[in-house]
Design an enzyme around this catalytic site. Sequence first.
Site, short mmCIF file in Angstrom:
data_model
loop_
_atom_site.label_atom_id
_atom_site.label_comp_id
_atom_site.label_asym_id
_atom_site.label_seq_id
_atom_site.Cartn_x
_atom_site.Cartn_y
_atom_site.Cartn_z
N LYS A 32 4.05 -2.19 -0.85
CA LYS A 32 5.01 -3.30 -0.90
C LYS A 32 5.87 -3.16 -2.14
CE LYS A 32 4.06 -7.78 -2.10
NZ LYS A 32 5.09 -8.27 -3.02
N ASP A 59 9.91 -6.38 0.18
CA ASP A 59 9.68 -7.83 0.05
C ASP A 59 10.81 -8.46 -0.77
OD1 ASP A 59 8.51 -10.34 -0.27
OD2 ASP A 59 7.02 -9.65 -1.74
N LYS A 61 12.69 -11.24 0.53
CA LYS A 61 12.74 -12.68 0.89
C LYS A 61 14.18 -13.22 0.98
CE LYS A 61 8.25 -13.85 -1.20
NZ LYS A 61 7.92 -12.67 -2.01
N ASP A 64 20.07 -17.00 2.95
CA ASP A 64 21.49 -17.27 2.69
C ASP A 64 22.11 -17.72 4.02
OD1 ASP A 64 24.18 -17.22 1.64
OD2 ASP A 64 23.53 -15.70 0.21
N THR A 119 3.13 -19.97 -1.60
CA THR A 119 1.85 -20.56 -2.02
C THR A 119 1.98 -21.27 -3.37
OG1 THR A 119 1.26 -18.34 -2.69
CG2 THR A 119 0.21 -19.17 -0.71
N ARG A 181 -9.16 -10.76 -2.83
CA ARG A 181 -9.96 -10.34 -3.99
C ARG A 181 -11.31 -9.82 -3.54
NH1 ARG A 181 -5.76 -10.42 -5.80
NH2 ARG A 181 -4.90 -11.47 -7.62
N GLN A 190 -4.50 -16.27 -8.67
CA GLN A 190 -4.53 -16.66 -7.26
C GLN A 190 -5.51 -17.82 -7.12
OE1 GLN A 190 -2.59 -15.73 -4.93
NE2 GLN A 190 -1.97 -13.60 -5.18
N GLY A 210 -2.66 -6.46 -4.70
CA GLY A 210 -2.01 -5.93 -5.91
C GLY A 210 -3.02 -5.54 -6.96
N ARG A 211 -3.23 -6.46 -7.90
CA ARG A 211 -4.03 -6.14 -9.09
C ARG A 211 -5.46 -5.65 -8.84
NH1 ARG A 211 -2.06 -11.63 -11.54
NH2 ARG A 211 -2.05 -11.95 -9.29
O1 C5P Z 1 -1.96 -8.86 -7.67
P1 C5P Z 1 -2.09 -9.68 -6.42
O2 C5P Z 1 -3.12 -9.13 -5.44
O3 C5P Z 1 -2.31 -11.15 -6.70
O4 C5P Z 1 -0.68 -9.51 -5.73
C1 C5P Z 1 -0.34 -10.18 -4.55
C2 C5P Z 1 1.06 -9.84 -4.15
O5 C5P Z 1 1.42 -10.67 -3.06
C3 C5P Z 1 2.11 -10.07 -5.23
O6 C5P Z 1 3.14 -9.09 -5.06
C4 C5P Z 1 2.62 -11.45 -4.94
O7 C5P Z 1 3.94 -11.64 -5.36
C5 C5P Z 1 2.54 -11.46 -3.41
N1 C5P Z 1 2.45 -12.79 -2.81
C6 C5P Z 1 1.44 -13.70 -3.10
N2 C5P Z 1 1.43 -14.92 -2.48
C7 C5P Z 1 2.38 -15.23 -1.59
C8 C5P Z 1 3.40 -14.33 -1.28
C9 C5P Z 1 3.39 -13.10 -1.93
O8 C5P Z 1 0.56 -13.42 -3.90
N3 C5P Z 1 2.33 -16.39 -0.98
#
Ligand code: C5P
Length: 232
Positions: A32, A59, A61, A64, A119, A181, A190, A210-211
């Site tokens: 992503k 991504d 988003k 417009d 979220t 997670r 989160q 992500g992380r």
């Molecule tokens: O690091 P982590 O696993 O929290 O990353 C989640 C990814 O998903 C990030 O790029 C975040 O911007 C994206 N995201 C999110 N919640 C959403 C929409 C997108 O965490 N509702």
Amino acid sequence: MGKDVIIACDFASKEALFDFLDLFKEEKPFLKVGMELFYAEGPEIVREIKRRGHKIFLDLKLHDIPNTVKKSMNVLSRLDVDMTNLHAAGTISMMEAALEGLTRPDGTHPMLIAVTQLTSTDQQRMEDDLLIHEPIDKVVMHYASNAKKAGLDGVVCSPLEAEKVHDTCGKDFVTVTPGVRFADGDIGDQKRVMTPAEAKKIGSDYIVVGRPITAAEDPVAAYRRCVAEFVG
Ligand code: C5P
């Protein structure tokens, strides 16, 4: 439908991204690319990642007027990404226009996914700032239905909403779920999270992680663990 793990590449530069991708010698993970990297590096970053053989969820988003979104999606279509997104709040006309713009001459199009409510927006913010007084889960399902009416492929949603989205819009309507997670991991910022195995059980189609992967001591091992739990 191919269930897959999508790695959120929230890096500030292409050097940081490529250092990370160089760790992967065997797999070519689905990635992503978000606003931070896209705005820092421009569309060339997408072409470079594609050349390396990865699938891409772009991504950005979009939100417009329909005409602007249609033309912008047409430009993005030429980047040949695999998935992209917009805000369902832009209305059904905007989503229809987006899909038209994204559709290639042969009638195919990258998966187009809608964001319902972010979220970061909770019931209170929605009522006070947006003057929307319906319960947030009803708003999310309504926006998901609008996306389906407009012909989109699915929505980004919390893993906790995925099951209800499938009940409302059908099981072929794709759910892309962040907020994942490991059971023994740090949840960070989160709030409502699920493990990859739980996300699989409730029927998520794609998890965005992500992380837990990018900040892991061994990102390749963390990615493999995610795939093993989610795809099985
Ligand atoms: O690091 P982590 O696993 O929290 O990353 C989640 C990814 O998903 C990030 O790029 C975040 O911007 C994206 N995201 C999110 N919640 C959403 C929409 C997108 O965490 N509702």
